[in-house]
Design an enzyme around this catalytic site. Structure first.
Site, PDB file in Angstrom:
ATOM      1  N   ASP A  51      43.442  26.295  28.595  1.00 40.23           N
ATOM      2  CA  ASP A  51      43.281  24.925  29.395  1.00 40.23           C
ATOM      3  C   ASP A  51      43.677  25.172  30.768  1.00 40.23           C
ATOM      4  OD1 ASP A  51      43.043  22.238  27.243  1.00 40.23           O
ATOM      5  OD2 ASP A  51      44.061  24.152  26.465  1.00 40.23           O
ATOM      6  N   GLU A  74      41.185  17.561  34.231  1.00 42.90           N
ATOM      7  CA  GLU A  74      41.855  17.167  33.054  1.00 42.90           C
ATOM      8  C   GLU A  74      43.558  17.407  33.284  1.00 42.90           C
ATOM      9  OE1 GLU A  74      40.908  17.675  28.995  1.00 42.90           O
ATOM     10  OE2 GLU A  74      42.846  16.576  28.378  1.00 42.90           O
ATOM     11  N   THR A 122      40.862  21.035  22.227  1.00 40.37           N
ATOM     12  CA  THR A 122      42.016  21.745  22.125  1.00 40.37           C
ATOM     13  C   THR A 122      42.759  21.886  20.981  1.00 40.37           C
ATOM     14  OG1 THR A 122      42.429  21.371  24.735  1.00 40.37           O
ATOM     15  CG2 THR A 122      44.267  22.108  23.525  1.00 40.37           C
TER      16      THR A 122
HETATM   17 MG    MG Z   1      38.464  16.678  26.270  1.00 41.26          MG
HETATM   18 MG    MG Z   2      40.450  19.205  27.603  1.00 44.65          MG
END
Ligand code: MG
Ligand code: MG
Length: 286
Positions: A51, A74, A122
């Site tokens: 991420d 994000e 994730t």
């Molecule tokens: Mg997402």
């Molecule tokens: Mg994500």
């Protein structure tokens, strides 16, 4: 004489290349054996090394070329200089050759908003459900999702150890969508999918004829989860809204949460919208 590519074309061409690169990073993190998992807000809200690296790669690469575009990712990451190795310079030539709709030619850099989900799925990624993982880059103009790129790092994993993994799907409203074979669910069949973790793999099932409607009847997904898939679905004539049928807005000022769920179909949107029970709608306040 061919005119020079517009800002949107160049941004899409760069987004495609950086999404492709992101897929490689996601696979390499798995191959390295250490996912570097940290909890953001509890055990169901995780962040991995993938991420973090992918968001840095996408946001920094695009920001360097398009400094006036608003890019919203994000992950909350500390701002520091990004390793030069993470910068992707490539631009997909195929995209630069397409005839984009003329109404986009006057768009200026500062009018575009990019929504980035560096790794959607994730939780699944940490559980080894690798084919659920996607990298999402959505592009909005005047609050509307107009273009998107989705990379599936582990696409084709069933094909065996020698298979080439990964693919990148992209689409632009008014131009179409590419990188996959558009299929519809066989006539007479209705297949509804849902999930507790709003995996975007399910949106891809709509454009590949594996599902008729995708229903996510909970709050919890965010603008970076829906912008890219919405643009691609709309580019092939589908529709994605909240559970009430209201369109999402992607201006840079909007709240990030899509609190009223998601309803998405390739065809017959009105039919599926009419079948959502009243009590479900009442529980999901926009
Ligand atoms: Mg997402
Ligand atoms: Mg994500």
């Amino acid at each position: 004489m061919a005119s020079s590519p517009t800002v949107l074309m160049r941004l899409m061409a760069s987004a495609y290349s950086v999404a492709h690169r992101a897929g490689t990073i996601v696979r390499n993190v798995v191959a390295g054996g250490d996912l570097g998992i940290v909890e953001k807000c509890g055990p169901n809200d995780l962040q991995t090394k993938a991420d973090r690296l992918v968001q840095m790669t996408i946001c920094s690469s695009l920001a360097r070329k398009f400094p006036r575009v608003t890019i919203i990712g994000e992950e909350d990451l500390p701002s520091h200089d990004v390793d030069e190795e993470l910068i992707e310079e490539g631009q997909c030539e195929e995209i630069l050759k397409k005839a984009f709709p003329p109404e986009y030619s006057s768009i200026k850099e500062e009018e575009l908003v990019v929504w980035v989900d560096p790794l959607d799925g994730t939780k699944e990624y940490t559980e080894g459900l690798l084919d659920h993982v996607t990298v999402l880059i959505g592009i909005a103009y005047e609050g509307k999702a107009i273009a998107g790129v989705i990379n599936q790092p582990f696409y084709n994993y069933e094909a065996g150890a020698d298979a080439v993994l990964g693919r990148t799907i992209w689409g632009v409203l008014g131009l179409g969508a590419f990188g996959f074979q558009l299929k519809e669910v066989p006539a007479g069949k209705r297949i509804i999918t849902t999930t507790r973790s709003h995996s975007n793999k399910l949106i891809i099932q709509l454009i590949e004829g594996k599902a008729s409607a995708y229903v996510f009847a909970s709050p919890g997904c965010k603008k970076w989860d829906t912008c890219a898939p919405e643009a691609i679905l709309h580019a092939v004539g589908g529709k994605l809204t909240d559970i009430h049928g209201n369109p999402f807005h992607y201006n840079k000022e909007v709240k990030h949460m899509n609190s009223a769920g998601v309803l998405a179909t390739l065809k017959n949107f009105d039919y599926y919208a009419s079948r959502v029970p009243e009590n479900v709608k009442q529980a999901l306040v926009p």
